[in-house]
Scaffold this motif. Structure first.
Motif, PDB file in Angstrom:
ATOM      1  N   THR A 174       1.069  -1.110  -0.001  1.00  0.00           N
ATOM      2  CA  THR A 174       0.019   0.113   0.141  1.00  0.00           C
ATOM      3  C   THR A 174       0.925   1.256   0.056  1.00  0.00           C
ATOM      4  N   GLN A 175       1.819   1.326   0.828  1.00  0.00           N
ATOM      5  CA  GLN A 175       2.678   2.452   0.938  1.00  0.00           C
ATOM      6  C   GLN A 175       3.443   2.542  -0.372  1.00  0.00           C
ATOM      7  N   PHE A 176       3.921   1.496  -0.960  1.00  0.00           N
ATOM      8  CA  PHE A 176       4.904   1.631  -2.135  1.00  0.00           C
ATOM      9  C   PHE A 176       3.741   2.009  -3.283  1.00  0.00           C
ATOM     10  N   PHE A 177       2.484   1.590  -3.594  1.00  0.00           N
ATOM     11  CA  PHE A 177       1.680   2.151  -4.630  1.00  0.00           C
ATOM     12  C   PHE A 177       1.388   3.576  -4.202  1.00  0.00           C
ATOM     13  N   PHE A 178       1.192   4.300  -3.163  1.00  0.00           N
ATOM     14  CA  PHE A 178       0.984   5.518  -2.985  1.00  0.00           C
ATOM     15  C   PHE A 178       2.001   6.411  -3.270  1.00  0.00           C
ATOM     16  N   ARG A 179       3.314   5.999  -2.890  1.00  0.00           N
ATOM     17  CA  ARG A 179       4.620   6.451  -3.486  1.00  0.00           C
ATOM     18  C   ARG A 179       4.651   6.526  -4.895  1.00  0.00           C
TER      19      ARG A 179
END
Length: 166
Positions: free
Chosen positions: A86-91
């Motif tokens: 999730t964090q990777f996608f938002f970045r």
């Protein structure tokens, strides 16, 4: 219903309540991921009007958002906080939106990237505002992830209060 059955039912209800409260910490992510999934899907579909290499960008973003959504579903049955995808996608989404913002403001690729919009200053500014809102959304979600990892979000505090009272 016997007293033992009532106690078992009450224990299951309390357990389900705590599980749902713990899962509600991730509510913002589920809504944001859904919004960005459909935005990227729409962008992918409009790329068929004028096929270009840019069609790969929404395809990759859709693949990443699907992985992040799958991670969200796994969180329901887990007490462990795992928001890596999730964090990777938002970045990634934020970086793409920032690059798109630069491209539409400073190059002539605007109608290639967004073939349904006219190449006017007004439509460029409109899309710049949309992209800026997307960047802010991603920043907000990344901040929320930081709060969740630090267990300092309001939902976690309410969860702990409920857990202590039950």
């Amino acid at each position: 219903m016997t007293d033992k059955e009532k106690q078992e039912l009450e224990a299951r209800r309390k357990k389900a309540t705590l599980k749902n409260m713990r899962f509600n910490r991730y509510l913002l992510f589920r809504y944001s991921l859904s919004l960005l999934f459909f935005a990227n899907l729409y962008w992918f579909l409009i790329q068929f009007i004028n096929l270009s290499i840019y069609i790969l960008v929404p395809v990759l973003l859709i693949a990443f958002v699907i992985m992040a959504l799958a991670e969200q579903f796994k969180l329901y049955s887990s007490k462990e906080i795992r928001l890596n995808k999730t964090q990777f996608f938002f970045r990634i989404q934020m970086c793409v939106q920032f690059i798109l913002l630069l491209i539409i403001l400073f190059t002539n690729q605007y109608t290639t990237i967004f073939p349904i919009f006219a190449n006017t200053a007004l439509s460029r500014y409109f899309m710049a505002v949309i992209l800026a809102c997307g960047i802010l959304l991603n920043l907000g979600n990344l901040y929320r992830i930081k709060q969740i990892y630090g267990n300092c979000d309001r939902a976690f505090i309410r969860y702990k209060q409920l857990e202590n009272t039950i």
